[in-house]
Design a protein around this motif. Structure first.
Motif, mmCIF file in Angstrom:
data_model
loop_
_atom_site.group_PDB
_atom_site.id
_atom_site.type_symbol
_atom_site.label_atom_id
_atom_site.label_comp_id
_atom_site.label_asym_id
_atom_site.label_seq_id
_atom_site.Cartn_x
_atom_site.Cartn_y
_atom_site.Cartn_z
ATOM 1 N N PRO A 180 0.919 -1.215 0.120
ATOM 2 C CA PRO A 180 0.128 0.090 -0.157
ATOM 3 C C PRO A 180 0.890 1.294 0.071
ATOM 4 O O PRO A 180 1.988 1.282 0.529
ATOM 5 N N ASP A 181 0.265 2.413 -0.497
ATOM 6 C CA ASP A 181 0.988 3.668 -0.389
ATOM 7 C C ASP A 181 1.247 4.279 1.025
ATOM 8 O O ASP A 181 2.205 5.006 1.096
ATOM 9 N N LYS A 182 0.399 3.848 2.175
ATOM 10 C CA LYS A 182 0.518 4.354 3.316
ATOM 11 C C LYS A 182 0.749 3.218 4.069
ATOM 12 O O LYS A 182 0.274 2.141 3.819
ATOM 13 N N LYS A 183 1.395 3.101 5.314
ATOM 14 C CA LYS A 183 1.831 2.390 6.156
ATOM 15 C C LYS A 183 0.633 1.598 6.688
ATOM 16 O O LYS A 183 0.492 0.222 6.697
ATOM 17 N N PHE A 184 -0.633 2.214 7.154
ATOM 18 C CA PHE A 184 -1.733 1.496 7.763
ATOM 19 C C PHE A 184 -2.931 1.323 6.560
ATOM 20 O O PHE A 184 -4.147 1.135 6.922
ATOM 21 N N GLU A 185 -2.818 1.602 5.155
ATOM 22 C CA GLU A 185 -3.827 1.464 4.496
ATOM 23 C C GLU A 185 -3.978 0.056 4.034
ATOM 24 O O GLU A 185 -2.759 -0.894 3.707
ATOM 25 N N CYS A 186 -5.089 -0.246 3.596
ATOM 26 C CA CYS A 186 -5.080 -1.579 3.300
ATOM 27 C C CYS A 186 -5.704 -1.634 1.674
ATOM 28 O O CYS A 186 -6.872 -0.790 1.750
ATOM 29 N N ARG A 187 -5.459 -2.552 0.838
ATOM 30 C CA ARG A 187 -6.109 -2.611 -0.138
ATOM 31 C C ARG A 187 -7.270 -3.723 -0.037
ATOM 32 O O ARG A 187 -7.229 -4.576 0.457
ATOM 33 N N TRP A 188 -8.408 -3.232 -1.023
ATOM 34 C CA TRP A 188 -9.648 -4.111 -0.723
ATOM 35 C C TRP A 188 -9.339 -5.390 -1.472
ATOM 36 O O TRP A 188 -10.100 -6.504 -0.958
#
Length: 65
Positions: free
Chosen positions: A49-57
């Motif tokens: 992911p682009d951000k540390k805590f972002e999750c991809r669907w």
């Protein structure tokens, strides 16, 4: 897949739940299913992911592999 496996193993240990899934099993399952969800048929996205805590669907998780 290593971080998925380790996270699940740690959660199971914390909750005192038996855990017997190993990397070899997950890799074989991944290959058998062609990298897609066994329920929806959607292809998984293994990119970070682009951000540390972002999750991809469409990121894989142990309950979706």
């Amino acid at each position: 897949m290593g971080s998925l496996l380790q996270g699940a193993k740690n959660r199971a240990k914390t909750k005192n739940i038996p855990f017997d899934i190993d990397r070899k099993y997950l890799v074989n399952l991944w290959k058998e299913q062609g990298g897609v969800c066994c329920v929806s048929g959607q292809e998984f996205d293994l990119s970070l992911p682009d951000k540390k805590f972002e999750c991809r669907w469409n990121a894989p998780s142990l309950d979706r592999i």
